[in-house]
Design an enzyme around this catalytic site. Structure first.
Site, PDB file in Angstrom:
ATOM      1  N   SER A  39       0.844  -1.200   0.000  1.00 51.81           N
ATOM      2  CA  SER A  39       0.000   0.000   0.000  1.00 51.81           C
ATOM      3  C   SER A  39       0.875   1.244   0.000  1.00 51.81           C
ATOM      4  O   SER A  39       2.104   1.153   0.077  1.00 51.81           O
ATOM      5  CB  SER A  39      -0.941   0.008   1.210  1.00 51.81           C
ATOM      6  OG  SER A  39      -0.194   0.021   2.427  1.00 51.81           O
ATOM      7  N   ASP A  88       6.438 -10.559   8.091  1.00 49.74           N
ATOM      8  CA  ASP A  88       6.385  -9.693   9.264  1.00 49.74           C
ATOM      9  C   ASP A  88       7.806  -9.192   9.487  1.00 49.74           C
ATOM     10  O   ASP A  88       8.684  -9.952   9.906  1.00 49.74           O
ATOM     11  CB  ASP A  88       5.895 -10.471  10.478  1.00 49.74           C
ATOM     12  CG  ASP A  88       5.876  -9.645  11.761  1.00 49.74           C
ATOM     13  OD1 ASP A  88       6.322  -8.474  11.733  1.00 49.74           O
ATOM     14  OD2 ASP A  88       5.431 -10.183  12.800  1.00 49.74           O
ATOM     15  N   TYR A 205       8.392   7.385  16.632  1.00 49.31           N
ATOM     16  CA  TYR A 205       8.552   7.494  15.188  1.00 49.31           C
ATOM     17  C   TYR A 205       9.810   8.301  14.862  1.00 49.31           C
ATOM     18  O   TYR A 205      10.604   7.923  14.004  1.00 49.31           O
ATOM     19  CB  TYR A 205       7.317   8.150  14.574  1.00 49.31           C
ATOM     20  CG  TYR A 205       7.280   8.112  13.067  1.00 49.31           C
ATOM     21  CD1 TYR A 205       6.830   6.978  12.394  1.00 49.31           C
ATOM     22  CD2 TYR A 205       7.683   9.206  12.306  1.00 49.31           C
ATOM     23  CE1 TYR A 205       6.790   6.932  11.007  1.00 49.31           C
ATOM     24  CE2 TYR A 205       7.649   9.171  10.923  1.00 49.31           C
ATOM     25  CZ  TYR A 205       7.194   8.030  10.275  1.00 49.31           C
ATOM     26  OH  TYR A 205       7.173   7.983   8.906  1.00 49.31           O
ATOM     27  N   LYS A 209      13.101   6.882  12.899  1.00 48.80           N
ATOM     28  CA  LYS A 209      13.521   7.453  11.624  1.00 48.80           C
ATOM     29  C   LYS A 209      14.880   8.157  11.735  1.00 48.80           C
ATOM     30  O   LYS A 209      15.636   8.201  10.756  1.00 48.80           O
ATOM     31  CB  LYS A 209      12.455   8.410  11.091  1.00 48.80           C
ATOM     32  CG  LYS A 209      11.165   7.703  10.665  1.00 48.80           C
ATOM     33  CD  LYS A 209      11.426   6.657   9.580  1.00 48.80           C
ATOM     34  CE  LYS A 209      10.139   6.027   9.072  1.00 48.80           C
ATOM     35  NZ  LYS A 209      10.382   5.040   7.991  1.00 48.80           N
ATOM     36  N   ILE A 238       3.100  12.518   3.128  1.00 45.52           N
ATOM     37  CA  ILE A 238       2.622  12.169   1.793  1.00 45.52           C
ATOM     38  C   ILE A 238       1.173  11.703   1.904  1.00 45.52           C
ATOM     39  O   ILE A 238       0.797  11.038   2.874  1.00 45.52           O
ATOM     40  CB  ILE A 238       3.491  11.054   1.172  1.00 45.52           C
ATOM     41  CG1 ILE A 238       4.973  11.456   1.202  1.00 45.52           C
ATOM     42  CG2 ILE A 238       3.054  10.761  -0.260  1.00 45.52           C
ATOM     43  CD1 ILE A 238       5.336  12.695   0.429  1.00 45.52           C
ATOM     44  N   THR A 240      -1.068   9.469   1.880  1.00 45.20           N
ATOM     45  CA  THR A 240      -1.279   8.022   1.914  1.00 45.20           C
ATOM     46  C   THR A 240      -2.010   7.677   3.209  1.00 45.20           C
ATOM     47  O   THR A 240      -2.129   8.509   4.116  1.00 45.20           O
ATOM     48  CB  THR A 240       0.054   7.253   1.869  1.00 45.20           C
ATOM     49  OG1 THR A 240       0.779   7.499   3.088  1.00 45.20           O
ATOM     50  CG2 THR A 240       0.899   7.671   0.681  1.00 45.20           C
TER      51      THR A 240
END
Length: 362
Positions: A39, A88, A205, A209, A238, A240
């Site tokens: 996706s 996974d 997060y 990153k 983005i 998405t």
């Protein structure tokens, strides 16, 4: 005294000239493994590369979306060169199985490019802990770190095992001819704008990153030793499904990047074998003009001398111009080494050998 030429020493290519076109057809016949490709812009990568003639192996935890994507792309291309393998990324053996299956599915028995794309976001329990009245603190859920950091490390580790074993490939070379470089050794890491700047309320997060950025900067310094070229994409927000409703509310009035711009930047990296050790940030498309002091200013499209872009390059001059602290601390450490000379080196070597033999340990 001759200055050290960092880019030449690590065999890094020059900053990416985005005005120079590339040919998406250069990915033809490459075998590309991508995690989290079911996706978002991962699926965009799969469609683009399959339509350009690549064999693409999609590893994803979402079987339903992965199977559906593969069926759609096979119908579009009329070929069965796209494959889905359940994976996974937080499970080591699951990733091992993905890579082994990719090699089996490869027409030439090797992998040309690995794209560590899998990633998740969501509510961060570190920022909003629950059960504060409990006798003991509840165990946190670090799924974001597991996927975005540990999962990427697993992927990179396996890439460094399989890529140098790609039949017919040669060590990466910034002077290669991409139109003729069918067999490649390329690891593309997916970072984020959160690799470069903090995102409020998302410490997990951001930490993950930032770790991907650190991995990229470390690997590219020695990538020539295994002949693996390493590049990094850092998308902004983005449009998405990973961008939650709350995030969209916070971003209201601004702009998000487009999937097609991320796909274009990623395809440039995968297709052009001359690009080694580079990163690109992808955000909303804007019109800019560079000022006399080097800074960029947002201007209207009818302003003379403007450029329209959604892509910028961070870390472009890491090995040539670093910040003042880095320059000073490295200069001081080099001065210390020089002042101690060969005698100091010999003493340290003796101490290191003795330490290895078990002496001097507390």
């Amino acid at each position: 005294m001759t200055s050290w030429d960092g880019p030449a020493a690590i065999r890094q290519s020059p900053p990416v000239d985005l005005s120079v076109p590339y040919d998406a057809a250069w990915v033809k016949d490459k075998v590309i493994l991508i995690t989290g490709g079911a996706s978002g812009f991962g699926a965009g990568f799969v469609r683009q590369w399959a339509n350009s003639g690549s064999t693409v192996i999609v590893g994803d935890i979402n079987v339903e979306k992965g199977d559906a994507l593969v069926r759609e792309v096979r119908n579009e291309t009329g070929k069965d060169s796209v494959h889905f393998v359940h994976c996974d990324v937080t499970d080591w053996q699951s990733q091992v199985n993905l890579f082994k299956e990719a090699v089996k599915l490869s027409p030439h028995g090797g992998i040309d490019a690995v794209v560590a794309n899998a990633g998740i976001a969501g509510a961060d329990p570190m920022q909003r802990p629950r059960g504060l009245n409990a006798a003991e603190p509840p165990e946190p859920n670090f799924k974001i770190m597991d996927v975005n950091c540990t999962g990427v490390m697993y992927t990179a580790h396996l890439a460094y095992y399989w890529l140098p074993r790609n039949p017919g490939s040669t060590p990466c070379n910034k002077d290669s001819a991409p139109a003729n470089t069918t067999r490649d050794r390329h690891l593309l890491l997916l970072g984020s704008i959160a690799s470069l700047a903090p995102i409020v309320g998302q410490p997990q997060y951001g930490a993950a990153k930032h770790a991907v950025l650190g991995l990229f900067r470390s690997l590219r310094a020695t990538s020539h030793l295994g002949g693996v070229r390493v590049n990094l994409l850092c998308p902004y927000f983005i449009d998405t499904p990973i961008v939650t409703t709350l995030a969209r509310v916070v971003l209201a009035g601004g702009a998000m990047g487009k999937v097609e711009d991320v796909v274009d930047a990623g395809t440039r990296f995968v297709a052009d074998s001359r690009i080694l050790g580079r990163a690109l940030v992808v955000g909303p498309k804007v019109t800019l003009k560079q000022l006399d002091d080097g800074e960029w200013d947002l201007v209207s499209k009818d302003t003379p001398g403007v450029i329209e872009t959604a892509v910028w390059e961070p870390c472009a001059d890491d090995w040539e111009e670093v910040d003042a602290f880095d320059r000073n601390i490295v200069r001081i450490l080099n001065a210390v080494q020089a002042s101690r000379g060969w005698i100091g080196w010999a003493k340290d070597m003796i101490k290191a050998v003795l330490y290895g033999l078990g002496y001097g340990r507390s």
